[in-house]
Enzyme design. Structure first.
Site, mmCIF file in Angstrom:
data_model
loop_
_atom_site.group_PDB
_atom_site.id
_atom_site.type_symbol
_atom_site.label_atom_id
_atom_site.label_comp_id
_atom_site.label_asym_id
_atom_site.label_seq_id
_atom_site.Cartn_x
_atom_site.Cartn_y
_atom_site.Cartn_z
ATOM 1 N N ILE A 10 1.665 2.858 7.328
ATOM 2 C CA ILE A 10 1.544 4.195 6.746
ATOM 3 C C ILE A 10 0.130 4.746 6.927
ATOM 4 O O ILE A 10 -0.063 5.927 7.199
ATOM 5 C CB ILE A 10 1.928 4.123 5.250
ATOM 6 C CG1 ILE A 10 3.418 3.769 5.120
ATOM 7 C CG2 ILE A 10 1.614 5.411 4.527
ATOM 8 C CD1 ILE A 10 3.837 3.308 3.736
ATOM 9 N N TYR A 65 1.595 -8.037 -6.983
ATOM 10 C CA TYR A 65 1.623 -6.773 -6.238
ATOM 11 C C TYR A 65 1.949 -5.618 -7.198
ATOM 12 O O TYR A 65 1.260 -4.593 -7.214
ATOM 13 C CB TYR A 65 2.666 -6.869 -5.123
ATOM 14 C CG TYR A 65 2.857 -5.596 -4.337
ATOM 15 C CD1 TYR A 65 1.956 -5.211 -3.351
ATOM 16 C CD2 TYR A 65 3.953 -4.761 -4.583
ATOM 17 C CE1 TYR A 65 2.138 -4.042 -2.623
ATOM 18 C CE2 TYR A 65 4.135 -3.587 -3.855
ATOM 19 C CZ TYR A 65 3.231 -3.238 -2.874
ATOM 20 O OH TYR A 65 3.422 -2.074 -2.170
#
Ligand SMILES: NC(=O)c1ccc[n+]([C@@H]2O[C@H](COP(=O)([O-])OP(=O)(O)OC[C@H]3O[C@@H](n4cnc5c(N)ncnc54)[C@H](OP(=O)(O)O)[C@@H]3O)[C@@H](O)[C@H]2O)c1
Length: 382
Positions: free
Chosen positions: A136, A293
């Site tokens: 990304i 995460y």
């Protein structure tokens, strides 16, 4: 004719169509006026609808506005090397009624990053994208650079950063792109990056905190902190602190934290409701990669909200963004199970070329189930 009808372009006598002899023009500051060549007169109102209009947005990339010796505004398209008296933004006019704009740009999960920026001239803007050598971050850096921004690709490997720079230059050799070393797992490296950037005496209009690790095995950084926490959150937190003065001086400026929907499946408070620091940077025994995460992504959002509260009065805004779920980047590389899952859902989720700001239902659903499952499992194991 039938084709026009299905395309929504039926051949109608639209009220926007000008009668013969009339021409639509714009003033220097973007107001639309109408010239009647037969009667040699001008007026602000559309001869049919009576509406007053102005053009919306900036000129497309590569265009410039000039004035001829008679004071008449004309437009130069530097890319196609042509000149015209017709404002290219005339296709996107809005009525002179701020409460009721007549045009609205719509975006959805299929909109590409290039489409989002279409018609934008970002020349003069300086952008830093962390982790821009892949996924990304790379698509973001490329789209911004192809629209004229000067983009710094802040990457932990200069070789991979330079390779990404070459890929962008391959698309447009005039792109202003540069790779610089930034290893978020080292606070010293973050400091070195900030100093090296400041020594360039550039402004900073956009800082995109994109780099992250996902499902990484437990390890400590050289600063003695759990890696996922430091790379995804603390390194970026420190980077923003070090660049805050440049952002303020460059206002209006913005920070974008690339977070994730999976932040919802996390907890950073202890049983008494206080922030539990040991959860942020856990020991090996307490470590669960997916939860680490998720927590780091929650930290991204909390940080972004507080940053926005503190800096927006000074012209620096901060937003966090969920780019979409299970986009096939390199994020899954740390565990073959995730690679398999990302591969299985790949046909149903967004591709790297798509913009990161829409919804992809299958990916969301899948990751939602997965996160709930892991979350319940963790509660069970405690
Ligand atoms: N893909 C998805 O489905 C998804 C979903 C939700 C959120 N996101 C978020 O989107 C962002 C981009 O992820 P992606 O999918 O594009 O993954 P990606 O392709 O793996 O990109 C991650 C980038 O971070 C860099 N990075 C890793 N450790 C670093 C460090 N210590 N210092 C500096 N850079 C480091 C990587 O560099 P190397 O190549 O050198 O390792 C890579 O360029 C992340 O914040 C992620 O959490 C992604």
């Amino acid at each position: 004719m039938a084709a026009l009808k299905y395309a929504g372009l039926e051949d109608t006598d639209s009220e926007e169509e000008l009668p013969p002899g009339w021409e639509e023009r714009t003033t220097k500051d973007g107001w639309v006026y109408y010239a009647n060549h037969l009667e040699e007169k001008t007026q602000w109102e559309h001869p049919k609808s009576g509406k007053r209009k102005r053009v919306a947005g900036d000129l497309p990339y590569g265009w410039e506005q000039e004035t001829d010796e008679n004071g008449q505004v004309y437009f130069v398209d530097h890319i196609n090397k042509r000149t015209t008296y017709l404002d290219p933004r005339l296709a996107f006019t809005v009525e002179d009624n701020p409460a009721k704009p007549t045009t609205r740009q719509k975006y959805d999960g299929n909109t590409t990053a290039m489409e989002i920026l279409q018609g934008r001239d970002l020349s003069g803007k300086v952008v830093i994208v962390t982790g821009a050598n892949s996924g990304i971050g790379f698509e973001t850096a490329k789209s911004l650079a192809l629209h004229g921004a000067c983009v710094i690709l802040a990457c932990r490997s200069l070789a991979r950063g330079n390779e990404a720079v070459q890929r962008i230059l391959g698309e447009w050799h005039k792109a202003k792109v540069e790779a610089m070393t930034l290893d978020l797992a080292s606070l010293q490296s973050v400091q070195n990056f900030a100093e090296a950037f400041k020594s360039k005496n550039l402004p900073l209009h956009i800082l995109i905190c994109n780099a992250a690790v996902f499902a990484a095995p437990w390890s400590l950084t050289e600063d003695g902190l759990e890696s996922t926490f430091q790379v995804n959150h603390l390194g970026h937190f420190y980077l923003v602190q070090l660049l805050e003065d440049v952002l303020r001086q460059s206002s209006p400026a913005r920070v974008v934290m690339v977070s994730s929907e999976s932040h919802r499946f996390s907890e950073i408070k202890d049983s008494s409701g206080k922030l539990d620091f040991s959860l942020l940077s856990p020991s090996k025994k307490e470590y669960w990669a997916m939860l680490a995460y998720n927590r780091s992504k929650l930290c991204n959002i909390l940080f972004s909200n507080e940053l926005n509260r503190r800096l927006s009065p000074h012209g620096v805004t901060s937003n966090s963004v969920h780019p979409g779920n299970m986009i096939y980047s390199s994020l899954h590389r740390n565990w073959w199970v995730y690679t398999l899952l990302f591969t299985l859902v790949r046909p149903f989720t967004k591709s790297m070329g798509l913009c990161c700001y829409g919804i992809n239902f299958v990916g969301d659903l899948f990751l939602g189930f997965l996160s709930v499952f892991l979350w319940l499992l963790t509660l069970e194991l405690r």
